[in-house]
Design a protein around this motif. Structure first.
Motif, PDB file in Angstrom:
ATOM      1  N   GLN A  55      46.178  51.321  23.661  1.00 33.58           N
ATOM      2  CA  GLN A  55      45.008  51.274  22.790  1.00 33.58           C
ATOM      3  C   GLN A  55      43.837  50.528  23.440  1.00 33.58           C
ATOM      4  O   GLN A  55      42.688  50.869  23.208  1.00 33.58           O
ATOM      5  CB  GLN A  55      45.365  50.586  21.460  1.00 33.58           C
ATOM      6  N   ARG A  56      44.154  49.509  24.235  1.00 33.13           N
ATOM      7  CA  ARG A  56      43.111  48.708  24.866  1.00 33.13           C
ATOM      8  C   ARG A  56      42.732  49.281  26.231  1.00 33.13           C
ATOM      9  O   ARG A  56      43.592  49.761  26.958  1.00 33.13           O
ATOM     10  CB  ARG A  56      43.599  47.275  25.063  1.00 33.13           C
ATOM     11  N   PRO A  57      41.455  49.198  26.609  1.00 35.50           N
ATOM     12  CA  PRO A  57      41.061  49.643  27.952  1.00 35.50           C
ATOM     13  C   PRO A  57      41.651  48.743  29.031  1.00 35.50           C
ATOM     14  O   PRO A  57      41.803  47.541  28.839  1.00 35.50           O
ATOM     15  CB  PRO A  57      39.536  49.523  27.947  1.00 35.50           C
ATOM     16  N   VAL A  58      41.970  49.356  30.168  1.00 32.33           N
ATOM     17  CA  VAL A  58      42.482  48.628  31.327  1.00 32.33           C
ATOM     18  C   VAL A  58      41.419  48.697  32.423  1.00 32.33           C
ATOM     19  O   VAL A  58      40.899  49.769  32.724  1.00 32.33           O
ATOM     20  CB  VAL A  58      43.804  49.242  31.849  1.00 32.33           C
ATOM     21  N   HIS A  59      41.104  47.538  33.012  1.00 34.77           N
ATOM     22  CA  HIS A  59      40.140  47.465  34.104  1.00 34.77           C
ATOM     23  C   HIS A  59      40.902  47.273  35.412  1.00 34.77           C
ATOM     24  O   HIS A  59      41.940  46.613  35.436  1.00 34.77           O
ATOM     25  CB  HIS A  59      39.184  46.283  33.886  1.00 34.77           C
ATOM     26  N   TYR A  60      40.351  47.836  36.488  1.00 33.29           N
ATOM     27  CA  TYR A  60      41.020  47.766  37.789  1.00 33.29           C
ATOM     28  C   TYR A  60      40.062  47.336  38.872  1.00 33.29           C
ATOM     29  O   TYR A  60      38.881  47.659  38.833  1.00 33.29           O
ATOM     30  CB  TYR A  60      41.561  49.142  38.206  1.00 33.29           C
ATOM     31  N   MET A  61      40.621  46.656  39.877  1.00 34.74           N
ATOM     32  CA  MET A  61      39.913  46.473  41.138  1.00 34.74           C
ATOM     33  C   MET A  61      40.109  47.772  41.911  1.00 34.74           C
ATOM     34  O   MET A  61      41.199  48.330  41.889  1.00 34.74           O
ATOM     35  CB  MET A  61      40.564  45.367  41.971  1.00 34.74           C
ATOM     36  N   ALA A  62      39.086  48.204  42.580  1.00 29.82           N
ATOM     37  CA  ALA A  62      39.220  49.382  43.447  1.00 29.82           C
ATOM     38  C   ALA A  62      38.524  49.064  44.764  1.00 29.82           C
ATOM     39  O   ALA A  62      37.543  48.314  44.798  1.00 29.82           O
ATOM     40  CB  ALA A  62      38.590  50.608  42.789  1.00 29.82           C
ATOM     41  N   LEU A  98      38.755  36.712  37.103  1.00 26.83           N
ATOM     42  CA  LEU A  98      38.994  35.553  36.243  1.00 26.83           C
ATOM     43  C   LEU A  98      38.051  35.541  35.036  1.00 26.83           C
ATOM     44  O   LEU A  98      38.464  35.223  33.918  1.00 26.83           O
ATOM     45  CB  LEU A  98      38.856  34.249  37.049  1.00 26.83           C
ATOM     46  N   ASN A  99      36.787  35.919  35.260  1.00 25.24           N
ATOM     47  CA  ASN A  99      35.830  35.983  34.147  1.00 25.24           C
ATOM     48  C   ASN A  99      36.219  37.044  33.126  1.00 25.24           C
ATOM     49  O   ASN A  99      36.122  36.821  31.915  1.00 25.24           O
ATOM     50  CB  ASN A  99      34.410  36.236  34.659  1.00 25.24           C
ATOM     51  N   MET A 100      36.661  38.199  33.611  1.00 27.71           N
ATOM     52  CA  MET A 100      37.066  39.271  32.691  1.00 27.71           C
ATOM     53  C   MET A 100      38.275  38.840  31.854  1.00 27.71           C
ATOM     54  O   MET A 100      38.345  39.119  30.660  1.00 27.71           O
ATOM     55  CB  MET A 100      37.350  40.560  33.468  1.00 27.71           C
ATOM     56  N   LEU A 101      39.218  38.155  32.490  1.00 22.46           N
ATOM     57  CA  LEU A 101      40.386  37.667  31.754  1.00 22.46           C
ATOM     58  C   LEU A 101      39.950  36.632  30.704  1.00 22.46           C
ATOM     59  O   LEU A 101      40.423  36.658  29.568  1.00 22.46           O
ATOM     60  CB  LEU A 101      41.414  37.066  32.706  1.00 22.46           C
ATOM     61  N   LYS A 102      39.027  35.767  31.082  1.00 19.24           N
ATOM     62  CA  LYS A 102      38.514  34.749  30.155  1.00 19.24           C
ATOM     63  C   LYS A 102      37.806  35.408  28.967  1.00 19.24           C
ATOM     64  O   LYS A 102      37.850  34.907  27.843  1.00 19.24           O
ATOM     65  CB  LYS A 102      37.561  33.819  30.904  1.00 19.24           C
ATOM     66  N   GLU A 103      37.155  36.534  29.224  1.00 19.40           N
ATOM     67  CA  GLU A 103      36.451  37.284  28.171  1.00 19.40           C
ATOM     68  C   GLU A 103      37.416  38.077  27.290  1.00 19.40           C
ATOM     69  O   GLU A 103      36.995  38.746  26.359  1.00 19.40           O
ATOM     70  CB  GLU A 103      35.439  38.249  28.797  1.00 19.40           C
ATOM     71  N   GLY A 104      38.718  38.017  27.615  1.00 21.23           N
ATOM     72  CA  GLY A 104      39.703  38.704  26.790  1.00 21.23           C
ATOM     73  C   GLY A 104      39.968  40.141  27.184  1.00 21.23           C
ATOM     74  O   GLY A 104      40.503  40.922  26.396  1.00 21.23           O
ATOM     75  N   LYS A 105      39.645  40.514  28.416  1.00 19.05           N
ATOM     76  CA  LYS A 105      39.869  41.894  28.858  1.00 19.05           C
ATOM     77  C   LYS A 105      41.249  42.033  29.495  1.00 19.05           C
ATOM     78  O   LYS A 105      41.912  41.052  29.818  1.00 19.05           O
ATOM     79  CB  LYS A 105      38.770  42.310  29.826  1.00 19.05           C
ATOM     80  N   MET A 106      41.663  43.288  29.661  1.00 19.84           N
ATOM     81  CA  MET A 106      42.960  43.593  30.262  1.00 19.84           C
ATOM     82  C   MET A 106      42.731  44.146  31.669  1.00 19.84           C
ATOM     83  O   MET A 106      41.970  45.095  31.852  1.00 19.84           O
ATOM     84  CB  MET A 106      43.722  44.608  29.398  1.00 19.84           C
ATOM     85  N   ILE A 107      43.421  43.530  32.640  1.00 11.63           N
ATOM     86  CA  ILE A 107      43.293  43.915  34.046  1.00 11.63           C
ATOM     87  C   ILE A 107      44.624  44.495  34.522  1.00 11.63           C
ATOM     88  O   ILE A 107      45.676  43.900  34.313  1.00 11.63           O
ATOM     89  CB  ILE A 107      42.948  42.695  34.933  1.00 11.63           C
ATOM     90  N   GLY A 108      44.569  45.647  35.156  1.00  8.98           N
ATOM     91  CA  GLY A 108      45.753  46.244  35.760  1.00  8.98           C
ATOM     92  C   GLY A 108      45.801  45.911  37.245  1.00  8.98           C
ATOM     93  O   GLY A 108      44.819  46.123  37.961  1.00  8.98           O
ATOM     94  N   LEU A 109      46.920  45.343  37.683  1.00  8.40           N
ATOM     95  CA  LEU A 109      47.086  44.984  39.094  1.00  8.40           C
ATOM     96  C   LEU A 109      48.381  45.570  39.648  1.00  8.40           C
ATOM     97  O   LEU A 109      49.377  45.672  38.931  1.00  8.40           O
ATOM     98  CB  LEU A 109      47.146  43.462  39.264  1.00  8.40           C
ATOM     99  N   PHE A 110      48.351  45.908  40.922  1.00  4.32           N
ATOM    100  CA  PHE A 110      49.524  46.398  41.632  1.00  4.32           C
ATOM    101  C   PHE A 110      49.832  45.365  42.716  1.00  4.32           C
ATOM    102  O   PHE A 110      49.247  45.420  43.805  1.00  4.32           O
ATOM    103  CB  PHE A 110      49.263  47.789  42.200  1.00  4.32           C
ATOM    104  N   PRO A 111      50.711  44.403  42.416  1.00  4.77           N
ATOM    105  CA  PRO A 111      50.933  43.262  43.308  1.00  4.77           C
ATOM    106  C   PRO A 111      51.339  43.625  44.728  1.00  4.77           C
ATOM    107  O   PRO A 111      51.076  42.858  45.654  1.00  4.77           O
ATOM    108  CB  PRO A 111      52.056  42.477  42.617  1.00  4.77           C
TER     109      PRO A 111
END
Length: 192
Positions: A55-62, A98-111
């Motif tokens: 339901q929530r958007p996922v943000h990614y580094m590309a 870190l700012n996006m996480l602080k703002e309450g966003k969801m980040i998708g990472l592939f460790p």
């Protein structure tokens, strides 16, 4: 309908037609607050699969080079992706995450940092541990299971958020935190 939601509908339709998708554990995703989705990496299709059923958007580094491709870079930005310079400590990408996480966003990472050629889960890079230790975000392990083969089973398992409090209090190193996260992803994969 937003561009993100339109893309999500298209991706979900594609996955449902192409594979026998099973989604497990969606209820483990917090409804609000910063979230790190930490997932194994099998294919270029992992990012859209990871977010297609949520339901929530996922943000990614590309990688930065993708943003230099005409139109594609604009599309990525409009879908919530942001650039990272690979192979170097990109401080701007670290701050953005870190700012996006602080703002309450969801980040998708592939460790693992790169796709697995064998399907086995490799070693995780310390970056994911850095974000998990330096933020108050919920850390959700995710396992994608199965080959991306037409009409074959493809399972995505969202695990319960990890309790990071003790590691944060102990000021565990980024590598130690990453190792804990990778162990959880491997255990998810082994259970299903």
């Amino acid at each position: 309908m937003s561009l993100y939601r339109t893309g999500q509908v298209i991706c979900k339709s594609f996955f449902n037609i192409s594979y026998k998708v099973q989604v497990i554990g969606q209820e483990h995703i917090p409804k609000e607050g910063g979230v790190l989705l930490c997932c194994n990496h099998l294919s270029n299709l992992d990012p859209p699969l990871l977010g297609a059923y949520l339901q929530r958007p996922v943000h990614y580094m590309a990688k930065k080079e993708l943003f230099e491709v005409p139109l594609f870079g604009t599309l990525l930005s409009n879908l919530g992706a942001f650039p990272v310079k690979r192979g170097a400590g990109d401080r701007q990408a670290l701050r953005t995450t870190l700012n996006m996480l602080k703002e309450g966003k969801m980040i998708g990472l592939f460790p693992e940092g790169t796709r697995s050629k064998t399907g086995e889960i490799g070693e995780g890079l310390a970056g994911v541990g850095f974000f998990a230790a330096r933020s108050e975000a919920a850390v959700v392990p995710v396992a994608i299971i199965g080959p991306y083969k037409f009409r074959k089973p493809l399972t995505i398992v969202y695990g319960k958020p990890l309790d990071m409090q003790q590691l944060r209090e102990q000021k565990a190193s980024a590598a130690e935190v990453t190792a804990v996260i990778m162990t959880e992803i491997k255990q998810l994969k082994a259970r299903f």
